[in-house]
Design an enzyme around this catalytic site. Sequence first.
Site, short mmCIF file in Angstrom:
data_model
loop_
_atom_site.label_atom_id
_atom_site.label_comp_id
_atom_site.label_asym_id
_atom_site.label_seq_id
_atom_site.Cartn_x
_atom_site.Cartn_y
_atom_site.Cartn_z
N GLU A 49 -8.08 41.35 29.51
CA GLU A 49 -9.06 40.24 29.29
C GLU A 49 -8.39 38.88 28.72
OE1 GLU A 49 -13.18 40.77 28.98
OE2 GLU A 49 -13.20 42.80 29.33
N HIS A 272 -13.69 44.50 21.18
CA HIS A 272 -12.97 45.73 21.10
C HIS A 272 -12.27 45.90 19.79
CE1 HIS A 272 -13.62 47.29 25.09
NE2 HIS A 272 -14.24 46.21 25.35
#
Length: 434
Positions: A49, A272
């Site tokens: 990402e 995360h």
Amino acid sequence: MDRKDSVSIRVFSLNCWGVRYLSKHCTQRYAMIGDMLLQEEHDVILLQEVWSEKDYLFLRKKLASSHVHSHYFKSGVFGSGLAIFSKHRIQDTLLYRYSLNGYPYMAHHGDWFGGKAVGLAVVNIGALTANFYLTHLHAEYCRERDAYLPHRVVQAWELQQFIRHTSAGADVVVLGGDLNMHPQDLGNRLLTSYTELRDAYGETDNFDGYEDGLTLILENPFISPKVIAPFQKGIRIDYILFKGSCNANIQCVSMRTTKGSVPGQPFPYSDHEALTAEFTLAPREASGDFRSSSRDCAGGDVARLVDILTEARTEVKVGVHCAERMRYTAARTAAMGLALLLLELAIAAVPWLTMGAEQTFPLTSFYLLVALCLSILLCTSLLYIFYTMELKSLQGTEDQMRLAMGSLQEKLKGFPVAKTPEGPKPGDVLRAEE
């Protein structure tokens, strides 16, 4: 294992959640990530990402002194989001884009525009060749009604195929990334069973992190409580998987994850948690007992793989039926739009067919209806093409699974059927009593 021939490497993996202008504190978090990577002694860094190439260039400049070699995998509209940094020379790279990755009209999810893929970097570590794979699969937005499950199963199938077919010459294989799958999910079992990749979390006794290796936690300020609420403390969807070969042995010495907010900072690196695994690599002796799945595979393992593949084929078939239904709906809607357009043109043409009749059809309404009908035709035609492509990909995957199933069943026939021990016969008992 000979210690003088062994090599220790540390592998880092993080989903950076780097959506510019949408992700919170994106610029500050990238600066924090860069500072942390400079301080830590990671040999290989696998990032997901990293949607903006400017952010990749920022990290490359920041890590230029510690990680000389890097590569950014480009794909899709926004890019694959995959980037790798390495202290060791990257000899070769390869990108495979998944054939299915959500739907373009689900713009609020955004997976389709990301061009999800798996990247491969071939790295030489001493005398060993290591294949590092990094990937990011389609997200799971609703576990109870997961409309993307067939797509994610196809991605897992293509991922294991890509790894198996490109790792033949590798001494060591390491996969890191956000798989968006729980440890016991179908796609995860399909991936690990076929590739024989081992989970670093389960292969080490030295773990430092959240309980059960969770990587999406309830305490993270960037995560909506609704996402984690059904799972109490959190979920584990980020992994570092690995395996050796007949030429090299690899062991996971330790693994750790970050734990929420960065010390001295009001927020964490990402939504995360980051993973760090330390491995020991060593050449394997020629007399080693490395078990190759193509030669020595227990009947129970083959039977388990058949069950997993059967379950995967079922999910893919569900996706096939859904794609067929949606394609039929698009075709029917297109036909209705075309019929409406022809009817409108017929009504508007009546005055020209009957000489001298007045035009009773308002031009403004006529043009608006024509524009509406053309819009319906265009949108439904594009959807029909898209669903046809989705259908072909699902059918192609199901065909591949069917062939693999036949091969496994043939292999299963070569194993002896386990016989249940028979009890003593009545006559034998009587003779023994005599």
